[in-house]
Motif scaffolding. Structure first.
Motif, PDB file in Angstrom:
ATOM      1  N   VAL A  31      52.935   8.949 -66.152  1.00  0.00           N
ATOM      2  CA  VAL A  31      53.232   7.541 -65.932  1.00  0.00           C
ATOM      3  C   VAL A  31      53.694   7.274 -64.509  1.00  0.00           C
ATOM      4  O   VAL A  31      53.354   6.246 -63.915  1.00  0.00           O
ATOM      5  CB  VAL A  31      54.263   7.031 -66.963  1.00  0.00           C
ATOM      6  CG1 VAL A  31      55.597   7.752 -66.826  1.00  0.00           C
ATOM      7  CG2 VAL A  31      54.457   5.526 -66.839  1.00  0.00           C
ATOM      8  N   LEU A  68      51.930   4.191 -62.045  1.00  0.00           N
ATOM      9  CA  LEU A  68      52.610   2.977 -61.605  1.00  0.00           C
ATOM     10  C   LEU A  68      52.652   2.893 -60.093  1.00  0.00           C
ATOM     11  O   LEU A  68      52.608   3.923 -59.406  1.00  0.00           O
ATOM     12  CB  LEU A  68      54.039   2.952 -62.155  1.00  0.00           C
ATOM     13  CG  LEU A  68      54.182   2.663 -63.649  1.00  0.00           C
ATOM     14  CD1 LEU A  68      55.592   2.999 -64.126  1.00  0.00           C
ATOM     15  CD2 LEU A  68      53.854   1.203 -63.945  1.00  0.00           C
ATOM     16  N   CYS A 124      51.062  -2.605 -63.848  1.00  0.00           N
ATOM     17  CA  CYS A 124      52.047  -2.406 -62.781  1.00  0.00           C
ATOM     18  C   CYS A 124      53.478  -2.764 -63.145  1.00  0.00           C
ATOM     19  O   CYS A 124      54.376  -2.646 -62.305  1.00  0.00           O
ATOM     20  CB  CYS A 124      51.639  -3.222 -61.553  1.00  0.00           C
ATOM     21  SG  CYS A 124      51.760  -5.019 -61.804  1.00  0.00           S
ATOM     22  N   GLU A 145      56.736   5.561 -71.390  1.00  0.00           N
ATOM     23  CA  GLU A 145      55.389   5.070 -71.673  1.00  0.00           C
ATOM     24  C   GLU A 145      55.157   5.031 -73.168  1.00  0.00           C
ATOM     25  O   GLU A 145      55.902   5.663 -73.947  1.00  0.00           O
ATOM     26  CB  GLU A 145      54.344   5.954 -70.996  1.00  0.00           C
ATOM     27  CG  GLU A 145      54.366   7.383 -71.464  1.00  0.00           C
ATOM     28  CD  GLU A 145      53.488   8.292 -70.624  1.00  0.00           C
ATOM     29  OE1 GLU A 145      53.621   9.522 -70.754  1.00  0.00           O
ATOM     30  OE2 GLU A 145      52.659   7.770 -69.841  1.00  0.00           O
ATOM     31  N   TYR A 155      47.447   1.607 -66.499  1.00  0.00           N
ATOM     32  CA  TYR A 155      47.885   1.528 -65.105  1.00  0.00           C
ATOM     33  C   TYR A 155      48.569   0.194 -64.800  1.00  0.00           C
ATOM     34  O   TYR A 155      48.749  -0.148 -63.631  1.00  0.00           O
ATOM     35  CB  TYR A 155      46.694   1.720 -64.167  1.00  0.00           C
ATOM     36  CG  TYR A 155      46.090   3.106 -64.245  1.00  0.00           C
ATOM     37  CD1 TYR A 155      46.545   4.122 -63.413  1.00  0.00           C
ATOM     38  CD2 TYR A 155      45.066   3.398 -65.156  1.00  0.00           C
ATOM     39  CE1 TYR A 155      45.996   5.400 -63.483  1.00  0.00           C
ATOM     40  CE2 TYR A 155      44.520   4.664 -65.223  1.00  0.00           C
ATOM     41  CZ  TYR A 155      44.989   5.661 -64.397  1.00  0.00           C
ATOM     42  OH  TYR A 155      44.456   6.917 -64.462  1.00  0.00           O
ATOM     43  N   VAL A 199      57.151  -2.875 -65.574  1.00  0.00           N
ATOM     44  CA  VAL A 199      58.046  -2.188 -66.500  1.00  0.00           C
ATOM     45  C   VAL A 199      59.144  -3.175 -66.898  1.00  0.00           C
ATOM     46  O   VAL A 199      59.368  -4.185 -66.238  1.00  0.00           O
ATOM     47  CB  VAL A 199      58.672  -0.932 -65.880  1.00  0.00           C
ATOM     48  CG1 VAL A 199      57.606   0.086 -65.494  1.00  0.00           C
ATOM     49  CG2 VAL A 199      59.521  -1.292 -64.661  1.00  0.00           C
ATOM     50  N   ASN A 240      60.586   0.950 -69.181  1.00  0.00           N
ATOM     51  CA  ASN A 240      59.463   1.161 -70.094  1.00  0.00           C
ATOM     52  C   ASN A 240      58.238   0.417 -69.586  1.00  0.00           C
ATOM     53  O   ASN A 240      58.288  -0.801 -69.381  1.00  0.00           O
ATOM     54  CB  ASN A 240      59.823   0.626 -71.485  1.00  0.00           C
ATOM     55  CG  ASN A 240      61.083   1.265 -72.027  1.00  0.00           C
ATOM     56  OD1 ASN A 240      61.180   2.478 -72.144  1.00  0.00           O
ATOM     57  ND2 ASN A 240      62.069   0.435 -72.357  1.00  0.00           N
ATOM     58  N   GLN A 241      57.164   1.140 -69.373  1.00  0.00           N
ATOM     59  CA  GLN A 241      55.947   0.489 -68.902  1.00  0.00           C
ATOM     60  C   GLN A 241      55.465  -0.519 -69.938  1.00  0.00           C
ATOM     61  O   GLN A 241      55.442  -0.249 -71.134  1.00  0.00           O
ATOM     62  CB  GLN A 241      54.842   1.509 -68.624  1.00  0.00           C
ATOM     63  CG  GLN A 241      53.604   0.893 -67.975  1.00  0.00           C
ATOM     64  CD  GLN A 241      52.434   1.863 -67.865  1.00  0.00           C
ATOM     65  OE1 GLN A 241      52.312   2.799 -68.651  1.00  0.00           O
ATOM     66  NE2 GLN A 241      51.569   1.633 -66.887  1.00  0.00           N
ATOM     67  N   TYR A 256      60.349   6.746 -65.705  1.00  0.00           N
ATOM     68  CA  TYR A 256      59.775   5.682 -66.525  1.00  0.00           C
ATOM     69  C   TYR A 256      59.374   6.224 -67.892  1.00  0.00           C
ATOM     70  O   TYR A 256      59.119   7.421 -68.059  1.00  0.00           O
ATOM     71  CB  TYR A 256      58.565   5.068 -65.833  1.00  0.00           C
ATOM     72  CG  TYR A 256      58.876   4.476 -64.481  1.00  0.00           C
ATOM     73  CD1 TYR A 256      59.665   3.338 -64.367  1.00  0.00           C
ATOM     74  CD2 TYR A 256      58.407   5.073 -63.309  1.00  0.00           C
ATOM     75  CE1 TYR A 256      59.976   2.790 -63.128  1.00  0.00           C
ATOM     76  CE2 TYR A 256      58.698   4.534 -62.063  1.00  0.00           C
ATOM     77  CZ  TYR A 256      59.491   3.396 -61.982  1.00  0.00           C
ATOM     78  OH  TYR A 256      59.798   2.861 -60.752  1.00  0.00           O
ATOM     79  N   PRO A 282      57.257  -0.874 -59.085  1.00  0.00           N
ATOM     80  CA  PRO A 282      56.664  -1.689 -60.156  1.00  0.00           C
ATOM     81  C   PRO A 282      57.315  -3.063 -60.241  1.00  0.00           C
ATOM     82  O   PRO A 282      58.441  -3.272 -59.784  1.00  0.00           O
ATOM     83  CB  PRO A 282      56.953  -0.869 -61.421  1.00  0.00           C
ATOM     84  CG  PRO A 282      57.343   0.486 -60.952  1.00  0.00           C
ATOM     85  CD  PRO A 282      57.942   0.302 -59.596  1.00  0.00           C
TER      86      PRO A 282
END
Length: 684
Positions: free
Chosen positions: A105, A109, A325, A89, A323, A327, A332-333, A87, A113
């Motif tokens: 990251v 997650l 949840c 961030e 944090y 993406v 990408n978060q 992932y 996610p």
């Protein structure tokens, strides 16, 4: 969203022909606008032909459920990582990880996610996006931005109406959910490894804490929320493990997810709140728990895309939840933006000036000041924004008068008695010239309605136009006849008095921050005075308005008709509202009311309305559910526990051209919630 709804919205783009002057409101006889509704429609249709084709063609993609796209776009956020992580961030979080202040990251997650498909493209990480709020009491504006829940309302409301109990619902904070065969049990599977914004585990214990230690703790909540009951029996929550919620219903409850939509079940971090709960902490008091249960406080953990960093002299700042949840399809978060800023506007007029000055990226709530539309349209290039129009289903896309059935001052006893009379409320409704309100304040773009069901609702039928105007036609002759029958004597000056000889006085409160509410209220007050009522407008700050309401001092107040596509969105009208409480209530009269008020009892018809709502809550067959909904609509317009005025006013949305991934049309039920603001970004 259906193409039908998109076509409806395409009709309401403002022409520049006839600006409206607010000063017209100062007199009952107002200058009529010379632009006709037909001309309005013709101009707007011509202006929006291109957008209509786009809306009904390939159009905007809606964020999908937990399924990655077949191929993600090449662009990705800011060279986010040269690491082994699967992932990416935001740079601000990467810097914190590198400094040892935040876990990687992958550790932040959940195991699986939530995957959000961006509206247009994978965005880039950005610093701040700007909305606005009127003042510190306007907490709903930022609240709806972060209103993610276990299960999201379907973006296709036609599917909701036709497919109970699932009806297109999508898991968001939840990983999945499943019903048993007769809708008497709902199992929600939480996301393993999901965390609160402070890094603590988010588990079934948190939901059980809300359910048992707050809602069903009689010391904290004397009467648990009505939505926690079916057929008068409580819903039982079981938590067999850390990530499973099993809701067991005493009767079918297919509408349960709707009544618990949004962040409702994910708002009470046990590890944080238990320090003020007497059950867990010696010496703790419930008043301390109430004082510290404030989700916009900067130290309050959450599971939403952004977390409050508190108010200062300039407004509110929400900061990305490290944090969170979800993406995007490229891993990408989310969210893309580090901050969501809500500077104070003070009033709707000031918000317009801020927009023209290029100080608002996304404006939706409280942008419904139609007299400013010509100005906003003319300054689109200067302010570098565009105006969109969504279905009229949100807070400021209509209005209604809420009646207080729990007046606490004995001097209001006669008014309290008459508020309980159906015919008196009907007369108040028929004394309102809704057509004049619609033409004067909304360019004729709304729809007069004594019950504001949106025409985009899946429960709308062709005969609803006439049904929703029952007791809503402007008819002063009928009003006079009703008042005469009720024994309200008319004096030589045309003003009515109660049997005691006291004048029939009704005070209508309206929030000063919401200009359009004041304007509608002023027109209603003028109409009521023409009908012989000593009506008075009380323009006060929003915070004072609700303080008066909770104290039982306010007779009536003007508010919006939000979420009016689905009646269960606002299921419990304020007939028996407990002092200090909001939407959830039971049809009982509280024994802490003055003795004289207890003697009056609840208004006639209330019990039957709650019984009908209970039947709708339980009904699993979509055809029968629609029939019951129609019966509920008829009941509302007949009994008029509150008085609606205008519906279907298009929801005006202002979007800066630098903002990416904002849909051209979206479900405005809860402002921007269902436009998925977590995937908005600032174009580089």
């Amino acid at each position: 969203m259906s193409c039908l709804k998109q076509r409806a919205i395409s009709l309401f783009i403002l022409s520049r022909d006839k600006p409206f002057l607010a000063s017209n409101l100062r007199r009952k006889v107002m200058a009529r606008r010379t632009i006709t509704r037909r001309k309005f429609m013709q101009l707007s249709a011509a202006m929006t032909a291109g957008s209509l084709l786009a809306a009904c063609g390939a159009g905007d993609a809606e964020p999908a459920a937990d399924q990655p796209a077949a191929e993600a776009p090449a662009e990705s956020p800011a060279q986010a990582a040269e690491s082994s992580s699967q992932y990416n961030e935001a740079p601000m979080l990467k810097a914190m990880v590198d400094a040892g202040d935040l876990p990687p990251v992958d550790d932040r997650l959940p195991v699986n996610p939530r995957i959000v498909t961006p509206i247009h493209e994978v965005g880039n990480y950005s610093e701040s996006i700007r909305g606005f709020t009127l003042n510190e009491t306007d907490r709903a504006a930022p609240g709806y931005i972060v209103n993610r829940g276990f299960i999201d309302i379907p973006t296709d409301l036609d599917g909701f109406g036709a497919g109970l109990p699932t009806g297109g619902w999508e898991p968001y904070l939840a990983e999945s959910f499943e019903w048993n065969g007769d809708a008497t049990q709902l199992t929600i599977n939480m996301r393993e490894g999901m965390k609160w914004s402070d890094g603590e585990a988010f588990t079934s214990e948190d939901v059980l804490f809300l359910w048992e230690d707050m809602w069903f703790d009689e010391e904290y909540t004397p009467i648990a929320p009505t939505r926690c009951f079916v057929d008068g029996e409580p819903v039982v929550l079981e938590t067999p493990d850390d990530y499973t919620l099993v809701f067991k219903f005493p009767a079918p409850y297919p509408t349960f997810p709707f009544l618990f939509r949004g962040r409702t079940l994910a708002t009470k971090p046990k590890h944080h709140l238990m320090q003020w709960h007497p059950k867990y902490t010696d010496g703790a008091e419930y008043k301390d728990l109430r004082e510290n249960d404030v989700y916009l406080d900067p130290d309050f953990p959450g599971v939403t895309p952004w977390i409050s960093k508190g108010y200062d002299e300039s407004g509110l700042r929400l900061e990305r939840n490290p944090y969170f949840c979800a993406v995007d399809t490229a891993g990408n978060q989310l969210p893309y933006c580090d901050n969501y800023l809500f500077p104070y506007a003070g009033t709707q007029e000031n918000a317009v000036l801020m927009a023209i000055a290029g100080q608002i990226d996304v404006g939706i709530r409280n942008m419904q000041l139609f007299e400013s539309l010509p100005t906003l349209r003319e300054n689109e290039e200067r302010g570098d924004y565009r105006l969109l129009f969504w279905p009229g289903t949100s807070f400021t896309t209509g209005n209604h008068i809420t009646i207080n059935y729990r007046l606490q001052n004995e001097k209001d006893r006669e008014l309290a008695e008459f508020f309980r009379k159906k015919s008196f409320r009907n007369a108040l409704s028929m004394a309102i010239n809704r057509d004049e309100v619609n033409e004067t304040l909304y360019f004729g773009a709304g729809r007069p309605a004594s019950y504001a069901l949106a025409s985009s609702s899946p429960y709308w039928d062709d005969d609803m136009d006439s049904i929703t105007m029952t007791n809503g036609q402007f008819d002063m002759a009928q009003v006079d006849s009703i008042f005469d029958e009720l024994g309200l004597e008319k004096g030589d000056d045309g003003m009515r008095t109660f049997p005691s000889g006291e004048p029939v006085t009704i005070i209508l409160d309206a929030a000063t921050e919401i200009t359009v509410h004041q304007q509608v209220a002023e027109m209603v007050v003028a109409d009521w005075r023409d009908a012989g009522i000593d009506a008075r407008l009380n323009a006060i700050q929003r915070s004072v308005l609700f303080s008066r309401w909770r104290a039982g001092e306010s007779h009536t107040y003007m508010w919006g008709t939000d979420a009016n596509e689905i009646p269960l969105m606002r299921p419990f009208q304020p007939i028996f509202t407990p002092k200090g409480h909001g939407l959830d209530m039971l049809p009982v009269h509280y024994n802490d009311d003055p003795e004289w008020l207890q003697e009056l009892g609840p208004p006639e018809g209330g019990e039957a309305m709650f019984a009908l709502q209970n039947e709708i809550k339980k009904e699993i067959d979509p055809v029968e559910s629609k029939r019951l909904h129609k019966e509920l609509f008829k009941y509302h317009v007949d009994w008029q526990f509150d008085i609606h005025i205008i519906a279907d006013v298009p929801l005006m949305v202002l979007v800066a051209n630098r903002v990416g991934n904002c849909p051209e049309v979206a479900n405005g039920l809860q402002d921007f919630t269902y436009a998925y603001p977590e995937q908005f970004y600032i174009k580089s």
